[in-house]
Write a protein that holds these residues in place. Structure first.
Motif, PDB file in Angstrom:
ATOM      1  N   VAL A 147      27.875  15.192  46.325  1.00 58.86           N
ATOM      2  CA  VAL A 147      27.423  14.080  47.174  1.00 58.86           C
ATOM      3  C   VAL A 147      27.864  14.314  48.611  1.00 58.86           C
ATOM      4  O   VAL A 147      27.084  14.128  49.564  1.00 58.86           O
ATOM      5  CB  VAL A 147      27.968  12.730  46.641  1.00 58.86           C
ATOM      6  CG1 VAL A 147      27.750  11.623  47.670  1.00 58.86           C
ATOM      7  CG2 VAL A 147      27.291  12.362  45.327  1.00 58.86           C
ATOM      8  N   VAL A 148      29.117  14.747  48.789  1.00 56.46           N
ATOM      9  CA  VAL A 148      29.639  15.012  50.139  1.00 56.46           C
ATOM     10  C   VAL A 148      28.836  16.132  50.803  1.00 56.46           C
ATOM     11  O   VAL A 148      28.449  16.034  51.974  1.00 56.46           O
ATOM     12  CB  VAL A 148      31.137  15.377  50.078  1.00 56.46           C
ATOM     13  CG1 VAL A 148      31.621  15.898  51.426  1.00 56.46           C
ATOM     14  CG2 VAL A 148      31.963  14.170  49.644  1.00 56.46           C
ATOM     15  N   VAL A 149      28.576  17.211  50.068  1.00 57.79           N
ATOM     16  CA  VAL A 149      27.807  18.327  50.607  1.00 57.79           C
ATOM     17  C   VAL A 149      26.388  17.887  50.945  1.00 57.79           C
ATOM     18  O   VAL A 149      25.833  18.283  51.979  1.00 57.79           O
ATOM     19  CB  VAL A 149      27.782  19.509  49.607  1.00 57.79           C
ATOM     20  CG1 VAL A 149      26.812  20.601  50.076  1.00 57.79           C
ATOM     21  CG2 VAL A 149      29.178  20.100  49.445  1.00 57.79           C
ATOM     22  N   PHE A 150      25.803  17.048  50.104  1.00 59.86           N
ATOM     23  CA  PHE A 150      24.456  16.536  50.363  1.00 59.86           C
ATOM     24  C   PHE A 150      24.429  15.748  51.676  1.00 59.86           C
ATOM     25  O   PHE A 150      23.513  15.907  52.493  1.00 59.86           O
ATOM     26  CB  PHE A 150      24.005  15.640  49.213  1.00 59.86           C
ATOM     27  CG  PHE A 150      22.656  15.023  49.408  1.00 59.86           C
ATOM     28  CD1 PHE A 150      21.497  15.746  49.147  1.00 59.86           C
ATOM     29  CD2 PHE A 150      22.532  13.724  49.884  1.00 59.86           C
ATOM     30  CE1 PHE A 150      20.236  15.168  49.345  1.00 59.86           C
ATOM     31  CE2 PHE A 150      21.283  13.146  50.084  1.00 59.86           C
ATOM     32  CZ  PHE A 150      20.131  13.876  49.814  1.00 59.86           C
ATOM     33  N   ILE A 151      25.430  14.891  51.896  1.00 59.04           N
ATOM     34  CA  ILE A 151      25.510  14.093  53.128  1.00 59.04           C
ATOM     35  C   ILE A 151      25.682  15.003  54.343  1.00 59.04           C
ATOM     36  O   ILE A 151      25.022  14.813  55.380  1.00 59.04           O
ATOM     37  CB  ILE A 151      26.666  13.079  53.039  1.00 59.04           C
ATOM     38  CG1 ILE A 151      26.363  12.027  51.959  1.00 59.04           C
ATOM     39  CG2 ILE A 151      26.914  12.408  54.386  1.00 59.04           C
ATOM     40  CD1 ILE A 151      27.531  11.121  51.636  1.00 59.04           C
ATOM     41  N   PHE A 175      24.086  17.702  59.372  1.00 54.60           N
ATOM     42  CA  PHE A 175      24.130  18.936  60.157  1.00 54.60           C
ATOM     43  C   PHE A 175      22.939  19.860  59.920  1.00 54.60           C
ATOM     44  O   PHE A 175      22.890  20.950  60.503  1.00 54.60           O
ATOM     45  CB  PHE A 175      25.424  19.705  59.834  1.00 54.60           C
ATOM     46  CG  PHE A 175      26.674  18.986  60.254  1.00 54.60           C
ATOM     47  CD1 PHE A 175      27.081  18.994  61.581  1.00 54.60           C
ATOM     48  CD2 PHE A 175      27.436  18.295  59.332  1.00 54.60           C
ATOM     49  CE1 PHE A 175      28.230  18.337  61.978  1.00 54.60           C
ATOM     50  CE2 PHE A 175      28.595  17.624  59.707  1.00 54.60           C
ATOM     51  CZ  PHE A 175      28.993  17.643  61.041  1.00 54.60           C
ATOM     52  N   ASP A 176      22.007  19.437  59.062  1.00 57.44           N
ATOM     53  CA  ASP A 176      20.822  20.250  58.777  1.00 57.44           C
ATOM     54  C   ASP A 176      21.222  21.680  58.415  1.00 57.44           C
ATOM     55  O   ASP A 176      20.863  22.658  59.079  1.00 57.44           O
ATOM     56  CB  ASP A 176      19.892  20.264  59.999  1.00 57.44           C
ATOM     57  CG  ASP A 176      18.540  20.889  59.678  1.00 57.44           C
ATOM     58  OD1 ASP A 176      18.167  20.909  58.487  1.00 57.44           O
ATOM     59  OD2 ASP A 176      17.874  21.381  60.612  1.00 57.44           O
ATOM     60  N   ASN A 207      30.552  32.673  60.549  1.00 58.30           N
ATOM     61  CA  ASN A 207      29.135  32.601  60.940  1.00 58.30           C
ATOM     62  C   ASN A 207      28.241  32.050  59.825  1.00 58.30           C
ATOM     63  O   ASN A 207      27.025  32.213  59.867  1.00 58.30           O
ATOM     64  CB  ASN A 207      28.615  33.978  61.377  1.00 58.30           C
ATOM     65  CG  ASN A 207      29.398  34.535  62.543  1.00 58.30           C
ATOM     66  OD1 ASN A 207      29.720  33.809  63.478  1.00 58.30           O
ATOM     67  ND2 ASN A 207      29.730  35.822  62.485  1.00 58.30           N
ATOM     68  N   GLY A 208      28.845  31.403  58.839  1.00 56.99           N
ATOM     69  CA  GLY A 208      28.044  30.815  57.779  1.00 56.99           C
ATOM     70  C   GLY A 208      27.328  29.568  58.258  1.00 56.99           C
ATOM     71  O   GLY A 208      27.848  28.827  59.107  1.00 56.99           O
ATOM     72  N   TYR A 209      26.142  29.322  57.764  1.00 57.35           N
ATOM     73  CA  TYR A 209      25.360  28.134  58.094  1.00 57.35           C
ATOM     74  C   TYR A 209      25.190  27.962  59.599  1.00 57.35           C
ATOM     75  O   TYR A 209      25.251  26.871  60.139  1.00 57.35           O
ATOM     76  CB  TYR A 209      25.984  26.888  57.474  1.00 57.35           C
ATOM     77  CG  TYR A 209      26.089  26.983  55.979  1.00 57.35           C
ATOM     78  CD1 TYR A 209      24.995  26.741  55.155  1.00 57.35           C
ATOM     79  CD2 TYR A 209      27.289  27.366  55.381  1.00 57.35           C
ATOM     80  CE1 TYR A 209      25.091  26.872  53.784  1.00 57.35           C
ATOM     81  CE2 TYR A 209      27.387  27.508  54.000  1.00 57.35           C
ATOM     82  CZ  TYR A 209      26.287  27.257  53.215  1.00 57.35           C
ATOM     83  OH  TYR A 209      26.386  27.403  51.852  1.00 57.35           O
ATOM     84  N   SER A 210      25.041  29.102  60.276  1.00 52.65           N
ATOM     85  CA  SER A 210      24.752  29.117  61.725  1.00 52.65           C
ATOM     86  C   SER A 210      25.792  28.338  62.538  1.00 52.65           C
ATOM     87  O   SER A 210      25.476  27.764  63.573  1.00 52.65           O
ATOM     88  CB  SER A 210      23.348  28.547  62.005  1.00 52.65           C
ATOM     89  OG  SER A 210      22.384  29.269  61.284  1.00 52.65           O
ATOM     90  N   ASN A 211      27.018  28.317  62.024  1.00 49.84           N
ATOM     91  CA  ASN A 211      28.119  27.647  62.730  1.00 49.84           C
ATOM     92  C   ASN A 211      27.885  26.156  62.942  1.00 49.84           C
ATOM     93  O   ASN A 211      28.493  25.542  63.823  1.00 49.84           O
ATOM     94  CB  ASN A 211      28.393  28.314  64.089  1.00 49.84           C
ATOM     95  CG  ASN A 211      29.111  29.637  63.927  1.00 49.84           C
ATOM     96  OD1 ASN A 211      29.941  29.786  63.033  1.00 49.84           O
ATOM     97  ND2 ASN A 211      28.790  30.578  64.780  1.00 49.84           N
ATOM     98  N   LYS A 212      27.010  25.558  62.162  1.00 52.18           N
ATOM     99  CA  LYS A 212      26.770  24.125  62.329  1.00 52.18           C
ATOM    100  C   LYS A 212      27.947  23.296  61.828  1.00 52.18           C
ATOM    101  O   LYS A 212      28.141  22.161  62.236  1.00 52.18           O
ATOM    102  CB  LYS A 212      25.476  23.732  61.601  1.00 52.18           C
ATOM    103  CG  LYS A 212      24.230  24.275  62.291  1.00 52.18           C
ATOM    104  CD  LYS A 212      22.970  23.891  61.554  1.00 52.18           C
ATOM    105  CE  LYS A 212      21.741  24.445  62.270  1.00 52.18           C
ATOM    106  NZ  LYS A 212      20.486  24.135  61.565  1.00 52.18           N
ATOM    107  N   LEU A 213      28.705  23.883  60.918  1.00 50.64           N
ATOM    108  CA  LEU A 213      29.987  23.288  60.536  1.00 50.64           C
ATOM    109  C   LEU A 213      31.077  24.183  61.105  1.00 50.64           C
ATOM    110  O   LEU A 213      31.079  25.383  60.886  1.00 50.64           O
ATOM    111  CB  LEU A 213      30.127  23.219  59.003  1.00 50.64           C
ATOM    112  CG  LEU A 213      29.303  22.160  58.271  1.00 50.64           C
ATOM    113  CD1 LEU A 213      29.564  22.258  56.773  1.00 50.64           C
ATOM    114  CD2 LEU A 213      29.640  20.761  58.754  1.00 50.64           C
ATOM    115  N   SER A 214      31.994  23.584  61.836  1.00 51.67           N
ATOM    116  CA  SER A 214      33.042  24.387  62.446  1.00 51.67           C
ATOM    117  C   SER A 214      33.919  25.005  61.364  1.00 51.67           C
ATOM    118  O   SER A 214      34.320  24.339  60.417  1.00 51.67           O
ATOM    119  CB  SER A 214      33.903  23.513  63.378  1.00 51.67           C
ATOM    120  OG  SER A 214      34.512  22.471  62.649  1.00 51.67           O
TER     121      SER A 214
END
Length: 373
Positions: free
Chosen positions: A119-123, A128-129, A331-338
C-alpha cells in the motif's frame, strides 16, 4: 553384515514414531532469533552495496564477503526447521494437525506487513510517478513473484522469497498429513534431486518454469531444514554426541559455506559447485543451527544470544520487507525518490521496521496466539 545391520537400524529409526528430544523440549530457541539476525544482516549489507559507488571500499568488501542470497538461504533453512518442528509437536500431542489453524496463523504472520508495504509503495508510485504497473503488485499480492507470470521491479522484487515460502506452506501441511511416516523420504528425494535438475536447467533453460524451478531450486533449503527437524524428532541427534562439542567446528562449517557461496557466484569449479554448492551450504547451515541449539558453551552460541541479535532477529521479517524501500540501487527510478547514503539508509530501515513490528505487527501476532479452532 555389520553394514547391513546398521542400514536396517537406521531405516527402523526413520520409520519410528516421532518423539521430542531433550534439547528441543522447550517452547523457544533464542539462538534461532540470533540466526534470523545473521540472515537479515547479510541481506541488508548485500543490498546496501548497490547504494554506494562501485569504486568505494565498502562495495569492494561486500562484493567478496557479503551475499544477500546466502541470508535468504539461512531464512529458508530456519523456516523449514521451525515449521516442521511445530507440526511434529502438534502431531505428537494430538495425533493429527489442524490444517485450518495452520493457514490462519501463517496468514496473520505474513500477510499484514507485506500488504501494508505494498500500500505504501502504491501511494509513493502515485505521488512520484515511479512507473510501477499492476504487474509489479499482482505478483507479490498473489505470492507468485518467483515465477515470470508478472514483470518485476526492485521495490517489490524481494517478495520472490516470500512466494517460495508461501508455496511451501500451502503444500507442506497436506504432505505432512498424507506422508507422515515417509516424510523423511520425500525431503531426501527433493534435496538429492536438485543437483541433477540444476544440470538439466543449465542445458535446457526453457524448461525451468515447466519443471517448477522457481520454487524447487530454492525450496531445497526449506526441505533441508524440514529434514533436520524430522531427524531430530526421530532421535538421530542428542546432546552427548561428540560432534557438538568439537572445538573450532563452527569455523570449519562457516568456511565451507563461504567457499561454496564464493565459488558459485564466480563460477569457480563449476562442475562441483554449480549443481551441488547450494546443497552443501544447506547441510552446513543445518549443522550450525543444531550445534547452536545443543551446545550453549561455544562462542557462536553466545554471539547469537546477545540481546542486540535477539532483538534484530525479532524484527527480521519486518526488516526484510521494509529495507527494499530504503536500499534502492543508485539511479533507480530516475532518482524520483531520494536515495539515502550508506549507512544512514540502513539505520532508517531498522527504525521503520522496529516501529512496524512493535506498533502494527504485534497486534496480529497477539491474534495469532489466540487462535484455538
Amino acid at each position: 553384515m555389520t553394514v547391513k545391520k546398521e542400514i536396517n537400524k537406521i531405516y527402523l529409526q526413520l520409520n519410528a514414531p516421532f518423539s521430542i528430544p531433550d534439547f528441543l523440549d522447550v517452547p523457544y530457541f533464542p539462538s534461532l532469533d540470533g540466526w534470523r539476525a545473521v540472515a537479515i544482516i547479510m541481506v541488508i549489507l548485500g543490498h546496501a552495496k548497490l547504494t554506494v559507488l562501485p569504486t568505494s571500499l565498502y562495495y569492494k568488501f561486500a562484493e567478496i564477503f557479503i551475499y544477500a542470497d546466502l541470508g535468504v538461504r539461512i531464512f529458508f533453512v530456519l523456516s523449514g526447521f521451525l515449521i516442521t518442528s511445530l507440526l511434529i509437536k502438534e502431531f505428537i500431542t494430538n495425533g493429527q494437525i489442524n490444517i485450518k489453524r495452520f493457514f490462519i496463523k501463517r496468514v496473520l504472520r505474513i500477510f499484514p506487513v507485506l500488504y501494508l508495504y505494498l500500500v505504501v509503495v502504491f501511494i509513493l508510485n502515485q505521488i512520484f510517478d515511479l512507473g510501477l504497473i499492476s504487474d509489479h503488485f499482482l505478483g507479490p499480492i498473489l505470492y507468485i513473484n518467483n515465477f515470470s507470470f508478472f514483470s518485476g521491479t526492485w521495490l517489490t522484487g524481494h517478495t520472490w522469497s516470500l512466494a517460495v515460502e508461501e508455496q511451501f506452506y500451502i503444500i507442506w501441511p497436506f504432505l505432512f498429513s498424507i506422508l507422515t511416516k515417509k516424510l523423511w523420504l520425500f525431503c531426501l528425494i527433493m534435496i538429492l534431486s536438485i543437483p541433477f535438475f540444476k544440470v538439466f536447467w543449465y542445458y535446457y533453460p526453457t524448461y525451468q518454469e515447466l519443471t517448477l524451478a522457481p520454487f524447487t531450486s530454492n525450496a531445497d533449503a526449506i526441505f533441508s531444514g524440514s529434514l533436520l527437524a524430522i531427524l531430530s524428532y526421530k532421535k538421530f541427534f542428542n546432546i552427548n554426541q561428540k560432534i557438538w562439542k568439537i572445538k573450532g567446528l563452527d569455523l570449519l562449517f562457516i568456511s565451507v559455506i563461504f567457499i561454496s557461496t564464493y565459488c558459485v557466484h564466480r563460477g569457480y569449479f563449476g562442475l562441483l559447485f554449480y549443481p551441488s554448492g547450494s546443497t552443501l551450504c544447506n547441510v552446513m547451515i543445518c549443522l550450525l543451527l543444531l550445534r547452536t541449539i545443543i551446545n550453549n558453551k561455544i562462542l557462536l552460541y553466545k554471539f547469537l544470544n546477545k540481546k542486540v541479535m535477539i532483538q534484530l532477529g525479532l524484527i527480521s521479517y519486518s526488516l526484510y520487507i521494509w529495507q527494499q524501500l530504503f536500499l534502492m540501487p543508485r539511479n533507480g527510478y530516475s532518482n524520483k525518490l531520494s536515495v539515502l547514503n550508506f549507512p544512514l539508509n540502513v539505520i532508517i530501515a531498522i527504525v521503520v521496521s522496529y516501529i512496524s513490528f512493535n506498533y502494527y505487527e504485534k497486534y496480529f501476532l497477539k491474534l495469532k496466539k489466540c487462535i484455538i479452532i
